[in-house]
Structures are given as C-alpha cells and as structure tokens.
Motif scaffolding. Structure first.
Motif, PDB file in Angstrom:
ATOM      1  N   ASN A 279     -11.571 -29.267  21.867  1.00  0.00           N
ATOM      2  CA  ASN A 279     -12.838 -29.500  22.347  1.00  0.00           C
ATOM      3  C   ASN A 279     -13.198 -27.791  21.646  1.00  0.00           C
ATOM      4  N   ALA A 280     -12.392 -26.911  20.997  1.00  0.00           N
ATOM      5  CA  ALA A 280     -13.030 -26.032  20.290  1.00  0.00           C
ATOM      6  C   ALA A 280     -12.370 -25.846  18.969  1.00  0.00           C
ATOM      7  N   TYR A 281     -13.515 -26.717  18.275  1.00  0.00           N
ATOM      8  CA  TYR A 281     -13.402 -26.873  17.509  1.00  0.00           C
ATOM      9  C   TYR A 281     -15.116 -26.767  16.829  1.00  0.00           C
ATOM     10  N   ALA A 282     -14.903 -25.811  15.374  1.00  0.00           N
ATOM     11  CA  ALA A 282     -16.244 -25.726  14.596  1.00  0.00           C
ATOM     12  C   ALA A 282     -16.066 -26.506  13.006  1.00  0.00           C
ATOM     13  N   GLY A 283     -16.880 -26.253  12.503  1.00  0.00           N
ATOM     14  CA  GLY A 283     -17.714 -26.962  11.677  1.00  0.00           C
ATOM     15  C   GLY A 283     -18.845 -28.140  11.439  1.00  0.00           C
ATOM     16  N   THR A 284     -19.113 -29.154  10.441  1.00  0.00           N
ATOM     17  CA  THR A 284     -20.052 -29.934  11.352  1.00  0.00           C
ATOM     18  C   THR A 284     -19.258 -32.035  10.439  1.00  0.00           C
ATOM     19  N   THR A 291     -11.468 -22.940  13.517  1.00  0.00           N
ATOM     20  CA  THR A 291     -11.369 -23.529  14.564  1.00  0.00           C
ATOM     21  C   THR A 291     -13.015 -22.366  15.123  1.00  0.00           C
ATOM     22  N   GLY A 292     -12.540 -23.504  16.035  1.00  0.00           N
ATOM     23  CA  GLY A 292     -14.067 -22.157  17.454  1.00  0.00           C
ATOM     24  C   GLY A 292     -13.440 -21.567  18.647  1.00  0.00           C
ATOM     25  N   ALA A 293     -12.562 -22.234  18.106  1.00  0.00           N
ATOM     26  CA  ALA A 293     -11.746 -20.368  19.438  1.00  0.00           C
ATOM     27  C   ALA A 293     -12.570 -19.436  19.921  1.00  0.00           C
ATOM     28  N   LEU A 310      -4.324 -25.034  27.440  1.00  0.00           N
ATOM     29  CA  LEU A 310      -4.484 -25.422  26.176  1.00  0.00           C
ATOM     30  C   LEU A 310      -4.618 -26.406  25.428  1.00  0.00           C
ATOM     31  N   GLY A 311      -3.517 -27.636  25.428  1.00  0.00           N
ATOM     32  CA  GLY A 311      -3.522 -28.683  24.757  1.00  0.00           C
ATOM     33  C   GLY A 311      -2.537 -28.414  23.250  1.00  0.00           C
ATOM     34  N   GLN A 312      -1.273 -27.557  23.434  1.00  0.00           N
ATOM     35  CA  GLN A 312      -0.931 -26.739  22.495  1.00  0.00           C
ATOM     36  C   GLN A 312      -0.405 -27.610  21.472  1.00  0.00           C
ATOM     37  N   VAL A 313      -0.422 -28.414  20.668  1.00  0.00           N
ATOM     38  CA  VAL A 313      -0.561 -28.955  19.257  1.00  0.00           C
ATOM     39  C   VAL A 313       1.147 -28.555  18.618  1.00  0.00           C
ATOM     40  N   ILE A 314       2.055 -29.552  18.921  1.00  0.00           N
ATOM     41  CA  ILE A 314       3.665 -29.966  18.458  1.00  0.00           C
ATOM     42  C   ILE A 314       4.111 -30.085  16.986  1.00  0.00           C
ATOM     43  N   ASN A 364      -4.086 -29.970  11.056  1.00  0.00           N
ATOM     44  CA  ASN A 364      -3.239 -30.772  11.813  1.00  0.00           C
ATOM     45  C   ASN A 364      -3.191 -28.549  12.365  1.00  0.00           C
ATOM     46  N   ALA A 365      -2.902 -28.218  11.043  1.00  0.00           N
ATOM     47  CA  ALA A 365      -2.459 -26.569  11.581  1.00  0.00           C
ATOM     48  C   ALA A 365      -3.246 -25.805  12.146  1.00  0.00           C
ATOM     49  N   VAL A 366      -4.812 -25.654  12.222  1.00  0.00           N
ATOM     50  CA  VAL A 366      -6.041 -25.390  12.078  1.00  0.00           C
ATOM     51  C   VAL A 366      -5.672 -25.780  13.665  1.00  0.00           C
ATOM     52  N   GLN A 367      -5.653 -27.007  14.054  1.00  0.00           N
ATOM     53  CA  GLN A 367      -5.447 -27.692  15.702  1.00  0.00           C
ATOM     54  C   GLN A 367      -4.363 -26.790  16.250  1.00  0.00           C
ATOM     55  N   TRP A 368      -2.878 -27.041  15.622  1.00  0.00           N
ATOM     56  CA  TRP A 368      -1.847 -25.634  16.658  1.00  0.00           C
ATOM     57  C   TRP A 368      -2.333 -24.364  16.273  1.00  0.00           C
TER      58      TRP A 368
END
Lengths: 572, 434
Positions: A279-284, A291-293, A310-314, A364-368
């Motif tokens: 839930n911390a995504y920026a962009g449209t 990242t919206g972190a 966090l919901g950290q991605v692996i 996925n890299a940005v999510q991580w």
C-alpha cells in the motif's frame, strides 16, 4: 515443579531496555521467575544471543491457506530453504512435513519454532468459516495462536453504521468475536468485499458501498470506535483500500490520518495498518510505478497513533491470499494465473492466487525495496512489526534472510546489484545506509507485538512472563551483522534452543518436543439489554439470509485448544 | 421427551442444519424438515442392515468377536503388510479422517477418499485453474442465474434448490424462483431439467466442446463457433452465453456428469476458466455438487495435514501425491496393495470389477455401521457408530463451510474416531513388540 536456569545468556530484551547484556534467566513451571533452586536444569547460553520467543502478528497459517495448499500441490515439493521447506519424512518426534509457502499444519509449527518463534496471529478469520480456522490451529503444534475476525464488509456492521447505532455495533463485534473465538477486529478493503459480491470494488475512502449507503471511511471509524468502546486488547487491524494499485500511498496516508482523532482506550495504538509494502505505491500505472515509501514513512514519523507491518517481499514463488476478493481477481487476470475465490455470505470475500517475485521484474524489485525502505525510513522501531505477510510477500521461513537485508547495507547492495536501471530509478533504497542492530530487530519481531496486542506476558523476558525464549548461536559484539550476514542468517534459521512455556522444543535447530499451544480469544462484556436488542437483529439475519442456523454458527468449546479467554469490560 | 433442534443431516453434501429430531427411549421417533433421503437415514438406521458386532473371517465365515479381538486382528494385518490401501472416510467425521491419516502415516499406507470415483477430477481442475467459488448463502442472496451442469439435485440433493439455490429467497433475490433463471445442461431430461427455464440437452461426453464454445462467445469470438456444438444449435449456445453475460450473479453447480464424463478434469478446468472470463462481464462462481456428506471434509483435513486432498502415499515417510498413480483404483488395478482398510465407503459395490477382484484376494478390514457388498470380501469387520446420529464430529458442506454434527442418541458402538485411535495404538504396540 520444572525448573530451568539459562546461564550467562547475552540477553536482548527491549521491553526492559536490556541491550545484549550477560544475564541468567530463571524459569519455573513455564514462567520466568526471580530465582530457581539448585535442582534446576541448566542451559549454558554463554556466547548466545537470547531473546523472548518471536511473535508473528500477521501471518496466514490457518483457514484460507488450505485453499492455497489445495490449488498448489506443487508447493508441497518446493525446497528453496533446506531444513525449513520441502518434504521431510516423519520421525519418532515429528509428523511428516511438506511445503514452502503453504506448508502442512505440522510443518508450520515446527518451522516457526526452529526460527525461535512461539506465537502467531492468523490475520483473517471469516466468522462463518471460523470453525475451520480453529480446526487447523489444533493441528499446528507448539505455537500459541490467536486470530483476527473479519468485519470490514459485514452487512450487520454496515447497517449499524449507516443507521447510527454504535452501541449495537459494539455488541455485534463482541458477539462476532465470541462466535468466531477471535482476538481482534480485522478490516480488509472496507466495503470492497461487499462490492465484490457484485464483481465490483470501491475506489477509495469516500466511495459508497453498493446498496448499503456507507463509505469505507465510515466503516473504518465506526469499527474503530466500537473497538475502543469494547476496550479490546488490539486496535483495529486494517488492510487499506486500493491495495496493490500504483498511487495507493495517498489512500494509505489518508486512512492513517483518519485515525488521528480516535483515542485508544488502552495503552496501545489506535490503528494497526498491515502489509504496508503493498500500500505504499506511487505512480499512476504499472508503467510509471515507483516507491511511495518515503511519503508513508514521513507521515508515520510524525504520527504516534499507529503501528504497521511490512509485508516484505521475498524473491521466488509466493502465494497471495486475502479477503480482498477484487484484488485477487485482478492479480489472476494480469498474471494469467489460476484463481480461487471464496465469498462468504453476508460477511466478506476472499481469493487466492499464486505468483512469482522476480528480481528481473522492475515492479517486483521495487516492491522488495519498498518493504525495506519502510523499515529503515521509519525512525522508531516500536511502530514496526516485521512480517512478510506470509505467504503473500513470501514464506515466513525466509525471515532470517530478510533480517540480513535490514541489518546489512552490504547485503542489500549485493541484491540490488542485480536490478535493472529502471528499477533503481524507482526506489530510494540504494541511498539508505541505516543498518538495524539486534536490539531494533528484537523490537520488530517481539516487543512491538507484545505492546500492540496488549499481551504483556509475551514478547519479553520480564519476571512473570511466559517462558517463551529463543537462544541463537550468535554473540553480538563478536559477529558483525553488517558484514557477517551469512552467520546471522544461519543462527536465526535454526535456534540453538527454543523454549515454549518453559519446555525445550528446539535444540540445535531440531525439534525436541511438540506440546500443544494455547488459543487466545477475547470475550468482551456488553450490557444485557444492548446485547438482547442486537440479538433480535441478527436472529432475523439468520432466519432470512444465512444458510446455517445461529446455533450452529458459534464455534463450540471443543474446537478451542487450551483456550485462554481474555475478558474486557466495555464502556457503554 | 427430548427434542433436538438444528441437528445436522449426515446424508449428502448439502448438510442441512435445520433438522428437528424427537427422541423417545433412545429412539428417534420424529424427524422434521429433512428430505426423503435424510429422513430415511435418520429412521433407517434402526431398520437397515446394521452390523451388530465385530467379526473376523474364520474358515470362510464371519464369526462374531469382541472389539478388542477385531482391533488386534486388524492391527496384525496392518503390521504384517507392506503396501496398504486405506480408502473411503467420506461418510464419517473429520476427526476420524484425521485419525485415519495418522494411521496411514504410521503404517506407510496410501490413503484415498471416495473422490477417487467422484469429484477427484474437480480437485485436479482446481489445481490447474483454481476454484472461483462462494458460500451457498451468496447464491441464495444474490444469484439470478443458476446453472446445474451434469447434476440432478431433485434426486441427489433434494433440499438444495429450496435452501440454497433455485427456489430460495434472499436479500437481493426476494422473488425466489420467479426472479431467477434456471438452466440445466445434461445429456438427459432429468427431473431437475423439467423445472428449468432453459434445458440444454447435449450429446454424451461433449461437455468440453460446449464450455469452450461458451468461452469463445463470452470472449467475443462467436465467429469461430460452428453451427452445432455438442449437438446444440449455435443459436441456442449464443442465447445461453447471453444469459450468462447479462446476469447479475451466476453460479454454475456441476456434478459427476461433468467430472466423470469424457475429458474428466479438463471439463472442470474449462468451467473454472469460463467463470474467470464471465467475471469480466458480471459476477460468477462455481460450486461442485458433492455427494457424501463429508467428502469435502476429507479433502480439507487431508490438505491441511498432508498438503494434498486425496491419493496420498506415505511409503516414503512423507506425503507423495500423484493421482493416476496413487489413487485407490490405480493401485488395485495394478494389483499392488497387499491389504486394505475400508471405512465409510463401499468399493465392493462401486469399483471396477478388476479392482474388486484384487480386493477380494487380499486381507480387507472394514469399518462401517452397515453391511454392504464390501462386507462380503472383508476379513475383519468393525461396526461403528453413525456420525450425526450416534456420534458427534465435524463435517464440511459442499461449499467448504464446516459444521458440528450432533450426537442425538446413545449407542453401544464405538465411533470411527475411537476405532482408528485404538487401531493406531495397537499397531504401535505390535511394532514395539517386533
């Protein structure tokens, strides 16, 4: 009378402000005590990092994980983390184990215990399907358990909020917790579950829910006020609207701001926001996704009414499972993946979709990166609970790997070196050099949970607390986590000892004993007259709209293993 | 005279939980709300061919023995066998299933459920394409288009249509049957088809063709559909696709006519894909019409305990799963098992001849309340209490909602759960002795 003396441990217990200091810990009959007799069994913990047992406050380990197992038999054979995944034959002490993201019940218990974890909270119990959750709880060995009951798209909840009946709403929450033997109020994509009943969704906090004339914002505030009125041990636990959508950081901050005015009735947060990475995504759109972190972290740094995880991605295979029905359908269509859906009458939705996080994918890299950015940009670790939202961001067995990302900039740089330029342009992680120490890690994996769930006997080593203890073969001061992260990962992957209720359950990374864990649930007291008025309303619901009778809806005592009833007295 | 309300009927996968039962002198004297099948189960247990006592076959004859003797004899068979098939467990409680899995693990057996000859292909379909479903109340409250595909609830699930589907009235469906469109797709005009607004008669074994044609139309490719599909004129197929697309909420209930006909699991796979496609236009879900009252429960328990819903082989010490290789019939046709334990099922009546012939050659342990064709080939027969009448326990409805089955009367019979626990304990004792 059983007694254990843990000698010369290097103790890290943030609840008492103890930062890796040599101490002895005394245990009698499952509790931590001042002193023990000379007959106590001695564990020599010299040179070993010792913490309270880990507490995973948001994991999917019973209930819809079974749908995940059902549609992914291939997961049973996956073994990317040897010793903590894949197929393991039965032994004299343990049942057979399978799986990685969706392990069988026994494997969940054994593997969490090997990581030094002793308590878990299942993050979503549909009321009607609660019996199933507890059946699985019974088959998860060793761990203490609790679960959060879903209320965010419930007809009775939405009607009481629409009709401005806050007392009856609180009575209904109390009844729902009792019916499902739940510990707290979970809200997933408020209103979105009901909209999904018609294949639709809500788009934000002020989008009306079809047919119910309420908005997500009203549902959130209504439930938060009921939660505080009942003085529940946990705050509301919120999965925000617009999860998984570029630009959603704005909705997330808007949701957080909504609760500035909510006053907690206990010494804990007013709001817990879950798996904020999603839930911390920026962009449209996914094209300009970034990242919206930093924006979320900036808000959180200035706020003191909330906690989050966090919901950290692996990287690798994962299985997403959530009560957010529309998001799962969208995932399945976008990723051409198999899709399971399970809407629950009058209550909520849910879906399960497997996916694969690839470091080659810039998204996925940005999510991580976002998960780590949140943990590192938010200054106060007491606001943060470490999770992967297992198995949504990845399986819990990867926690030790993820700890190395938090503790070592060098380790992060290694991973980041494989990313595309496009990915690097969309994240801020490479510019962050903060490295967490063991004390901060203990806060995020144990102490925050104790506070946020109001479980003073968990997540710390105070005299009187449960003797749930993890001893890792690692000496702070002699191992430098910023460079020797392989040692850190190894030590956290198989505890030297895990004690559960004063019993040694893991020794040298292997299962020693498999006692049954406790189940915590909350019994919130409500005045009889209000309860009676509320019961009349739900009697009608059961008569006309449910397909099971009210008598058969309540989870019976026999399903609750070693129950611990937490009573609260509501304010009416 | 105790009157027990909200009893759960342990006959079919509908698991009706509104049965009122009157008990006098430990006999059920009155049953309210049950359908004819449920009613006959409640009363029939006093009249049917109950197995009165444990028995062991000696010199070709089944001879009455005590529970202890029967369990010891059964445990000896299990301990002295190398490749045991454990089969059935779908008309009993989840607690008994859990015990059966522990026993299978202990003895390195293969354990499989009646889904092997029923909705097993539905599980395979879910593993291919997922399972877009809902609880039955979602259908009751929302569905305006209901499709029964290859199933006949009038006879197999008699109260399904009034409680959950066609005739039920709900929050957004207050007109009940009048507000709904009911479609039946079948090879013959069943009594369910006679009640439909639209009966689509298809040629035997051609379900996949029709589903594929519907998918093509729903996805905007009606031009590729030939003039006749599965024996159905294109115009009718187009009309059906329109009905589905224009619905507010569609549920496809599918039965063994889909899962056990030609193309097997690929039919379910295609239905699941059709549901996914339909959700681009409307809301749609699917639910399998499960037969035995707790066949869904077996799948649930097996999945959480072993990772797999059926056909689980413990020979390696950990669960191995490959239906087609490790299913009950696969093993029997290969003449692989050297012993079998059969509970709450009747392969003697329902399995292919070749499988039954092998079963007849090997030691068979039967656990069941009733005598049936399997009893004829059993070597140890252990009678059990009837769950939902004489014993309590958990069962899962066809939509995976679990309910607590009540004990209504006392019994002298042991429950399946107790029998399987005793058996496991005895097996461990014998193994230690060895």
């Amino acid at each position: 009378m059983s007694e254990i003396l843990i000698k010369n441990a290097s103790v890290c217990d943030p609840a008492q402000g103890i930062n890796c200091e040599p101490m002895d810990i005394c245990i009698r009959d499952g509790k931590i005590v001042e002193r023990v007799s000379g007959n106590a069994k001695v564990i020599d913990a010299v040179g070993k990092l010792t913490m309270a047992g880990g507490f995973d406050g948001h994991t999917h380990s019973a209930g819809k994980i079974n749908v995940g197992r059902f549609i992914n038999p291939n997961d049973a054979r996956k073994n990317p983390v040897p010793g903590l995944s894949g197929q393991v034959a039965r032994t004299e002490k343990t049942r057979a184990q399978v799986g990685y993201n969706t392990p069988n019940t026994y494997a969940i218990g054994y593997r969490y215990a090997k990581l030094g974890y002793t308590t878990i909270c299942e993050a979503a119990i549909p009321l009607l399907a609660a019996r199933h959750t507890h059946e699985e709880f019974k088959e998860i060995p060793i761990l203490d358990k609790m679960g959060l009951s879903l209320f965010g798209s419930n007809w009775q909840v939405m009607e009481y909020i629409r009709d401005k009946e806050p007392e009856k709403l609180a009575a209904y929450i109390a009844w729902g917790l009792k019916a499902s033997r739940g510990y707290g109020v979970k809200i997933v994509n408020p209103g979105g579950g009901e909209a999904w009943g018609w294949g639709r969704n809500v788009t934000g906090l002020y989008d009306p829910v079809p047919n119910f004339d309420v908005t997500p914002a009203e549902i959130l505030i209504g439930l938060a006020e009921a939660n505080e009125r009942l003085r529940l041990p946990h705050s509301i636990h919120v999965h925000c609207n617009n999860l998984g959508k570029p630009g959603n950081y704005a909705t997330t901050i808007e949701t957080m701001k909504l609760f500035e005015k909510v006053k907690p009735s206990r010494d804990r947060q007013a709001l817990h926001v879950t798996h904020v990475q999603f839930n911390a995504y920026a962009g449209t759109s996914w094209r300009d996704f970034e990242t919206g972190a930093p924006m979320v972290a900036d808000y959180v740094n200035g706020a003191d009414h909330l906690t989050f995880d966090l919901g950290q991605v692996i990287f690798g295979p994962a299985v997403t499972m959530t009560a957010d029905g529309p998001v799962e359908y969208a995932n399945a269509r976008m990723l051409h993946e198999k899709w399971s859906n399970q809407d629950i009458e009058l209550e909520d939705a849910s879906g399960v979709v497997p996916l694969f996080y690839s470091p080659k994918s810039f998204v996925n890299a940005v999510q991580w990166a976002i998960g780590l950015e949140l943990a590192l940009l938010v200054k106060d670790p007491w606001k943060i609970m470490f999770t992967t939202d297992s198995p949504n961001g990845g399986s819990f067995v990867n926690y030790p790997e993820a700890f190395t990302y938090l503790m070592s900039a060098k380790r992060r740089a290694e991973v980041i070196s494989g990313f595309s330029k496009m990915a690097l342009d969309r994240m801020v992680l490479p510019g962050i050099d903060r490295e967490l120490d063991f004390y901060e890690l203990a806060v995020m994996t144990r102490s925050t949970q104790s506070k946020m769930y109001s479980r003073p006997e968990k997540g710390n080593l105070k005299v009187g607390s449960d003797a749930d203890i993890a001893i890792y073969d690692l000496l702070p001061g002699q191992v430098d986590p910023s460079t020797e992260y392989a040692k850190v990962k190894q030590a956290f992957s198989g505890a030297a000892y895990t004690l559960k209720g004063g019993e040694i359950v893991v020794k040298d990374g292997e299962i020693e004993a498999t006692p049954k864990g406790k189940t915590y649930w909350v019994n919130a007291k409500v005045p009889k007259s209000i309860d009676a008025a509320m019961q009349k309303d739900i009697d009608r619901k059961f008569r006309k709209y449910y397909t099971v009778s009210k008598a058969n809806y309540m989870v019976e005592d026999s399903y609750i293993q070693k129950p611990v009833e937490i009573d609260t007295e509501g304010v009416f | 005279m105790p009157v027990i309300k909200d009893a759960v009927c342990s006959l079919c996968g509908s698991l009706c939980d509104d049965i009122t039962v009157t008990v006098e002198d430990n006999k059920i004297t009155k049953i309210e709300n049950a359908c004819i099948l449920g009613h006959s189960k409640f009363v029939g247990m006093f009249e049917h061919d109950r197995i009165e006592t444990p028995m062991i076959r000696k010199d070709g004859e089944l001879v009455p023995v005590s529970y202890e003797e029967a369990i010891e004899a059964a445990a000896k068979i299990l301990v002295n066998s190398r490749r045991i098939l454990s089969y059935g467990w779908c008309s009993t409680s989840c607690e008994a299933v859990s015990g059966a899995i522990e026993l299978a693990e202990e003895t390195g057996s293969v354990i499989d459920s009646t889904a092997n000859v029923c909705h097993g292909p539905s599980a395979l379909a879910a593993q291919e394409k997922g399972s877009p479903s809902a609880s039955l109340g979602e259908i009751k409250n929302r569905a305006d288009v209901i499709v029964f595909w290859g199933c006949n609830p009038v006879h197999a699930h008699p109260r399904h249509m009034s409680r959950y589907s066609s005739f039920s009235k709900g929050f957004f469906t207050e007109k009940g049957r009048k507000g709904r469109t009911m479609v039946v797709i079948d090879v013959r005009k069943t009594d369910t088809a006679k009640l439909a607004d639209n009966y689509v008669e298809i040629e035997q074994g051609s379900d996949l063709l029709l589903i594929t044609a519907l998918r093509s139309i729903v996805n905007g490719h009606e031009d590729v559909v030939p003039e006749t599909v599965a024996g159905v004129p294109k115009a009718e197929v187009l009309e059906l696709a329109e009905t589905l697309k224009n619905a507010k909420f569609v549920c496809i209930f599918f039965g063994m006519g889909v899962t056990q006909s030609r193309s097997k699991y690929k039919n379910g796979d295609a239905v699941s894909s059709l549901i996914s496609d339909l959700n681009q236009h409307t809301k749609a879900v699917m639910i399998g019409m499960r037969g035995h009252y707790n066949v869904t429960g077996f799948g649930q328990v097996a999945t959480w305990e072993t990772g797999f819903p059926m056909a689980i082989d413990f020979a390696r010490g950990y669960p191995y799963y490959n239906p087609g290789e490790t299913g009950a019939n696969d093993l029997l046709v290969r003449e692989e098992p050297d012993a079998a334990i059969i509970a709450a099922a009747d392969p003697g009546a329902h399995f292919p001849q070749k499988a039954v012939r092998h079963l007849a050659k090997i030691p068979v342990i039967q656990i069941d309340p009733y005598a049936n064709p399997t009893t004829e080939i059993a070597d140890v027969v252990i009678p059990s209490a009837i769950v939902g009448i004489e014993a309590e326990g958990t069962a899962y409805r066809m939509d995976a909602i679990s309910l607590r089955m009540k004990k209504l009367i006392d019994t002298r019979f042991k429950t399946d759960e107790e029998i399987v626990k005793d058996l496991t304990a005895k097996v461990r004792e014998l193994k230690r002795g060895a």
